[in-house]
Motif scaffolding. Structure first.
Motif, PDB file in Angstrom:
ATOM      1  N   TRP A  54       0.839  -1.203   0.000  1.00 61.01           N
ATOM      2  CA  TRP A  54       0.000   0.000   0.000  1.00 61.01           C
ATOM      3  C   TRP A  54       0.874   1.254   0.000  1.00 61.01           C
ATOM      4  O   TRP A  54       0.552   2.234  -0.662  1.00 61.01           O
ATOM      5  CB  TRP A  54      -0.918   0.025   1.227  1.00 61.01           C
ATOM      6  CG  TRP A  54      -1.804  -1.157   1.395  1.00 61.01           C
ATOM      7  CD1 TRP A  54      -2.133  -2.083   0.426  1.00 61.01           C
ATOM      8  CD2 TRP A  54      -2.464  -1.590   2.591  1.00 61.01           C
ATOM      9  NE1 TRP A  54      -2.966  -3.045   0.959  1.00 61.01           N
ATOM     10  CE2 TRP A  54      -3.185  -2.774   2.280  1.00 61.01           C
ATOM     11  CE3 TRP A  54      -2.525  -1.084   3.890  1.00 61.01           C
ATOM     12  CZ2 TRP A  54      -3.945  -3.455   3.224  1.00 61.01           C
ATOM     13  CZ3 TRP A  54      -3.282  -1.765   4.833  1.00 61.01           C
ATOM     14  CH2 TRP A  54      -3.980  -2.934   4.505  1.00 61.01           C
ATOM     15  N   TRP A  55       1.983   1.194   0.740  1.00 61.23           N
ATOM     16  CA  TRP A  55       2.848   2.381   0.866  1.00 61.23           C
ATOM     17  C   TRP A  55       3.531   2.714  -0.463  1.00 61.23           C
ATOM     18  O   TRP A  55       3.503   3.857  -0.905  1.00 61.23           O
ATOM     19  CB  TRP A  55       3.885   2.174   1.976  1.00 61.23           C
ATOM     20  CG  TRP A  55       4.433   3.458   2.514  1.00 61.23           C
ATOM     21  CD1 TRP A  55       3.904   4.226   3.512  1.00 61.23           C
ATOM     22  CD2 TRP A  55       5.620   4.147   2.080  1.00 61.23           C
ATOM     23  NE1 TRP A  55       4.682   5.338   3.729  1.00 61.23           N
ATOM     24  CE2 TRP A  55       5.739   5.318   2.867  1.00 61.23           C
ATOM     25  CE3 TRP A  55       6.584   3.894   1.111  1.00 61.23           C
ATOM     26  CZ2 TRP A  55       6.790   6.231   2.719  1.00 61.23           C
ATOM     27  CZ3 TRP A  55       7.633   4.803   0.959  1.00 61.23           C
ATOM     28  CH2 TRP A  55       7.727   5.956   1.742  1.00 61.23           C
ATOM     29  N   VAL A  56       4.121   1.709  -1.108  1.00 59.33           N
ATOM     30  CA  VAL A  56       4.803   1.996  -2.382  1.00 59.33           C
ATOM     31  C   VAL A  56       3.786   2.342  -3.475  1.00 59.33           C
ATOM     32  O   VAL A  56       4.083   3.144  -4.364  1.00 59.33           O
ATOM     33  CB  VAL A  56       5.779   0.871  -2.839  1.00 59.33           C
ATOM     34  CG1 VAL A  56       6.983   0.793  -1.923  1.00 59.33           C
ATOM     35  CG2 VAL A  56       5.110  -0.469  -2.953  1.00 59.33           C
ATOM     36  N   LYS A  65       3.263  10.231  -8.153  1.00 61.12           N
ATOM     37  CA  LYS A  65       4.062  10.572  -9.339  1.00 61.12           C
ATOM     38  C   LYS A  65       3.449  10.005 -10.624  1.00 61.12           C
ATOM     39  O   LYS A  65       4.104   9.980 -11.663  1.00 61.12           O
ATOM     40  CB  LYS A  65       5.491  10.022  -9.182  1.00 61.12           C
ATOM     41  CG  LYS A  65       6.252  10.651  -8.039  1.00 61.12           C
ATOM     42  CD  LYS A  65       6.653  12.066  -8.384  1.00 61.12           C
ATOM     43  CE  LYS A  65       7.047  12.858  -7.161  1.00 61.12           C
ATOM     44  NZ  LYS A  65       7.232  14.270  -7.437  1.00 61.12           N
ATOM     45  N   SER A  66       2.222   9.523 -10.528  1.00 64.87           N
ATOM     46  CA  SER A  66       1.540   8.882 -11.666  1.00 64.87           C
ATOM     47  C   SER A  66       2.424   7.833 -12.338  1.00 64.87           C
ATOM     48  O   SER A  66       2.456   7.716 -13.563  1.00 64.87           O
ATOM     49  CB  SER A  66       1.116   9.937 -12.703  1.00 64.87           C
ATOM     50  OG  SER A  66       0.317  10.914 -12.092  1.00 64.87           O
ATOM     51  N   ALA A  67       3.159   7.099 -11.530  1.00 64.49           N
ATOM     52  CA  ALA A  67       4.046   6.053 -12.065  1.00 64.49           C
ATOM     53  C   ALA A  67       3.324   4.714 -12.025  1.00 64.49           C
ATOM     54  O   ALA A  67       2.443   4.500 -11.194  1.00 64.49           O
ATOM     55  CB  ALA A  67       5.306   5.963 -11.222  1.00 64.49           C
ATOM     56  N   ALA A  89       8.253  -3.512 -10.624  1.00 59.85           N
ATOM     57  CA  ALA A  89       9.172  -2.415 -10.316  1.00 59.85           C
ATOM     58  C   ALA A  89       8.767  -1.138 -11.058  1.00 59.85           C
ATOM     59  O   ALA A  89       8.150  -1.191 -12.122  1.00 59.85           O
ATOM     60  CB  ALA A  89      10.600  -2.812 -10.687  1.00 59.85           C
ATOM     61  N   ALA A  90       9.101  -0.017 -10.456  1.00 60.95           N
ATOM     62  CA  ALA A  90       8.878   1.294 -11.076  1.00 60.95           C
ATOM     63  C   ALA A  90      10.086   2.162 -10.747  1.00 60.95           C
ATOM     64  O   ALA A  90      10.618   2.115  -9.637  1.00 60.95           O
ATOM     65  CB  ALA A  90       7.606   1.939 -10.527  1.00 60.95           C
ATOM     66  N   TRP A 143      14.119   3.436  -7.111  1.00 61.84           N
ATOM     67  CA  TRP A 143      13.352   2.278  -7.557  1.00 61.84           C
ATOM     68  C   TRP A 143      12.303   1.932  -6.511  1.00 61.84           C
ATOM     69  O   TRP A 143      12.594   1.973  -5.305  1.00 61.84           O
ATOM     70  CB  TRP A 143      14.275   1.061  -7.743  1.00 61.84           C
ATOM     71  CG  TRP A 143      15.014   1.053  -9.024  1.00 61.84           C
ATOM     72  CD1 TRP A 143      16.303   1.455  -9.251  1.00 61.84           C
ATOM     73  CD2 TRP A 143      14.515   0.619 -10.299  1.00 61.84           C
ATOM     74  NE1 TRP A 143      16.631   1.300 -10.573  1.00 61.84           N
ATOM     75  CE2 TRP A 143      15.545   0.794 -11.238  1.00 61.84           C
ATOM     76  CE3 TRP A 143      13.283   0.109 -10.720  1.00 61.84           C
ATOM     77  CZ2 TRP A 143      15.389   0.461 -12.578  1.00 61.84           C
ATOM     78  CZ3 TRP A 143      13.132  -0.215 -12.065  1.00 61.84           C
ATOM     79  CH2 TRP A 143      14.176  -0.037 -12.981  1.00 61.84           C
ATOM     80  N   LEU A 144      11.113   1.598  -6.956  1.00 64.98           N
ATOM     81  CA  LEU A 144      10.085   1.026  -6.094  1.00 64.98           C
ATOM     82  C   LEU A 144       9.946  -0.434  -6.503  1.00 64.98           C
ATOM     83  O   LEU A 144       9.943  -0.747  -7.695  1.00 64.98           O
ATOM     84  CB  LEU A 144       8.735   1.727  -6.284  1.00 64.98           C
ATOM     85  CG  LEU A 144       8.657   3.236  -6.034  1.00 64.98           C
ATOM     86  CD1 LEU A 144       7.231   3.724  -6.293  1.00 64.98           C
ATOM     87  CD2 LEU A 144       9.097   3.590  -4.626  1.00 64.98           C
TER      88      LEU A 144
END
Length: 197
Positions: free
Chosen positions: A27-29, A36-38, A50-51, A61-62
């Motif tokens: 939920w956090w990531v 950031k609309s990523a 990954a984003a 990186w997320l």
């Protein structure tokens, strides 16, 4: 000081687990990505979603491991190894039984406290010296009830507290990325004062 280059949200993949307490890290990531609309992409070589984001002057990186909780380290180790990210540059966001819903705590190192995701990450990285963002989910009160508790959704009031804590804690992101961890802790650990009327 080194800033955070990889933020890992812990959880279990699939619809069945989406709303469960154990997925608080996801939920956090997801909340960071939304600001950031990523969007996350499936990365086979990293065993996860990954984003890559640019926030201010920092690239980060997320990562959401798709390995299921107990093998989270496989995913973290793969991405960190590929991009030469050190443990000190990793933030792992996870659910924390020892904190009440609505509480967020940042710390570096320490044990795994029985959390299987942390346990596997420590094993894969060969050190516990990475940063953790602990999202309080509360405790069922009985050790034997823990598994069932983390694999179920929070009650509505608890969910609201967790959601508010997630939103509020995003304010500490710039300090985490720049490596100013004492300022990040101050932001994350200080409850906002209610506005006076």
């Amino acid at each position: 000081m080194l800033g955070i280059r990889l933020i890992v949200g812990l959880g279990n993949p699939g619809r069945d687990y989406e709303a469960t307490r154990h997925n608080a890290g996801f939920w956090w990531v997801d909340a960071v990505a939304a600001t950031k609309s990523a969007s996350f992409k499936a990365e086979k070589k990293f065993h996860g979603l990954a984003a890559r984001l640019t926030i201010g002057s920092h690239e980060v990186w997320l990562l959401k491991p798709e390995t299921f909780m107990n093998l989270s380290g496989r995913s973290v180790g793969a991405l960190a190894g590929f991009y030469k990210i050190t443990p000190e540059e990793i933030l792992v966001v996870h659910d924390e039984l020892d904190l009440p819903p609505g509480t967020v705590r940042l710390k570096k190192g320490g044990g795994h406290g029985g959390h299987n995701g942390l346990k596997d990450i420590i094993a894969q990285l060969g050190t516990p010296e990475f940063w953790r963002l602990r999202l309080g989910i509360g405790h069922p009160g009985d050790r034997s009830a823990v598994v069932n508790f983390v694999l179920n959704a929070p009650q509505r009031a608890e969910q609201a507290l967790i959601d508010d804590a997630v939103d509020a804690s995003l304010a500490g992101l710039p300090q985490l990325l720049s490596g100013d961890f004492s300022a990040a802790m101050l932001k994350l650990h200080t409850k906002p004062k209610p506005e006076s009327i």
